[in-house]
Design an enzyme around this catalytic site. Structure first.
Site, PDB file in Angstrom:
ATOM      1  N   TYR A 182      27.147  28.751  32.134  1.00 50.37           N
ATOM      2  CA  TYR A 182      25.744  29.181  32.188  1.00 50.37           C
ATOM      3  C   TYR A 182      25.190  29.314  30.773  1.00 50.37           C
ATOM      4  O   TYR A 182      24.107  28.797  30.454  1.00 50.37           O
ATOM      5  CB  TYR A 182      25.685  30.511  32.932  1.00 50.37           C
ATOM      6  CG  TYR A 182      24.310  31.104  33.143  1.00 50.37           C
ATOM      7  CD1 TYR A 182      23.480  30.663  34.159  1.00 50.37           C
ATOM      8  CD2 TYR A 182      23.858  32.154  32.338  1.00 50.37           C
ATOM      9  CE1 TYR A 182      22.234  31.240  34.377  1.00 50.37           C
ATOM     10  CE2 TYR A 182      22.618  32.735  32.547  1.00 50.37           C
ATOM     11  CZ  TYR A 182      21.805  32.268  33.569  1.00 50.37           C
ATOM     12  OH  TYR A 182      20.573  32.844  33.778  1.00 50.37           O
ATOM     13  N   SER A 213      17.029  32.176  29.575  1.00 45.85           N
ATOM     14  CA  SER A 213      17.706  33.466  29.759  1.00 45.85           C
ATOM     15  C   SER A 213      17.950  34.050  28.377  1.00 45.85           C
ATOM     16  O   SER A 213      17.958  33.315  27.383  1.00 45.85           O
ATOM     17  CB  SER A 213      19.053  33.234  30.451  1.00 45.85           C
ATOM     18  OG  SER A 213      19.874  34.389  30.338  1.00 45.85           O
TER      19      SER A 213
END
Ligand code: BGC
Length: 287
Positions: free
Chosen positions: A188, A175
């Site tokens: 995350y 990401s």
């Protein structure tokens, strides 16, 4: 030498010779984009970015192993769709946070198709919790899927790739948040930061053994993980305003990057990250 002098000195030579020489490399470059008969495992393969990766690499001739945790009916529909696109695929139910499931995934891929050329570690979850309100359970859940799962899938796939002799490639769907903070999504970001370093370190360790590792870092993509943002018009407008390209990505815009990386055209890439984020990491108010 000036440009004129160089033009002058090349006048006698056949200008087409240089052209022809480069043209001989075109078939090789085109072939490098083909995924024909490559065996590609995609975790989290029946939804979101994973589903799109399955569709795109399947259409390009890969034999696809679709890992999924829930919704077998979606996997069945996807297998049929891949068939209609001219590809071949199977589904394997395996939770990447469980090591015996991961081993089963690798074993089934090899039993069915004989080898693994590309392992795409795509499965991911997020809690959208801050450092202040993340429970130990939230933390473990995110780490187990997004970091521990990727770590051991990399280990198991790499062992298989080394033992089959032909090597292979591991593509981690990371990401922008492997490098760029997302306040209120701390676990995350921590996991994705770990995947960034996993790819760098394992990529260096395994380079001599024929296994390359690359991260793909998407920005905001129109998938179920972003439902809460997409269902809130104010939040969505804020997000779009933060993206230089002005909109979220469609899953296929990430899958096409993965398809390139899965082919031989990316043979010199390893231990690095590629971002497809509409420019969001470089976004600046210009102040
Ligand atoms: C996250 C999303 C976030 C996007 C852009 C993704 O990795 O899963 O929640 O909107 O990054 O910041």
């Amino acid at each position: 030498t000036s440009i004129e002098e160089r033009q002058e000195s090349s006048k006698g030579a056949n200008p087409r010779v240089g052209l022809r020489k480069s043209m001989t490399q075109i078939p090789q470059a085109l072939a490098s984009l083909s995924l024909k008969d490559k065996v590609i495992v995609v975790t989290g393969g029946n939804s979101g970015i994973g589903k799109s990766i399955v569709e795109v690499v399947g259409s390009l001739g890969a034999k696809v192993v679709i890992d999924y945790r829930s919704h077998p009916e979606r996997t069945e529909a996807l297998i049929e769709e891949v068939g209609e696109l001219g590809g071949q695929s199977i589904g394997v139910q395996a939770d990447v946070s469980k090591l015996e499931n991961l081993q089963h995934l690798i074993d089934t891929a090899v039993q069915t198709f004989g080898k693994i050329d590309v392992m795409v570690n795509n499965a991911g979850i997020e809690t959208r919790t801050s450092i202040l309100d993340t429970s130990p359970e939230d933390f473990d859940k995110v780490m187990n899927v997004n970091l521990r799962g990727v770590f051991f899938a990399t280990q198991y796939a790499a062992k298989q790739m080394i033992s089959q002799g032909s090597g292979g490639r591991i593509i981690n769907i990371s990401s922008v948040h492997e490098d760029w903070p997302m306040p209120n999504n701390t676990p995350y970001c921590v996991a994705k930061g770990g995947v960034r370093m996993l790819t760098r370190t394992a990529g260096v360790e395994l380079a001599g053994k024929g296994v390359s590792i690359v991260n793909v870092g998407p920005g905001a993509v129109a998938t179920p993980i972003n439902d809460s943002t997409m269902n809130d018009p104010d939040l969505l407008a804020k997000l779009n305003a933060a993206i230089p390209i002005g909109r979220m990505a469609q899953p296929a815009e990430i899958a096409s990057v993965v398809a390139f990386l899965a082919g031989n055209g990316a043979s010199y890439m390893t231990a690095t990250s590629v971002f497809a984020d509409g420019g969001i990491m470089m976004s600046s108010p210009g102040l």
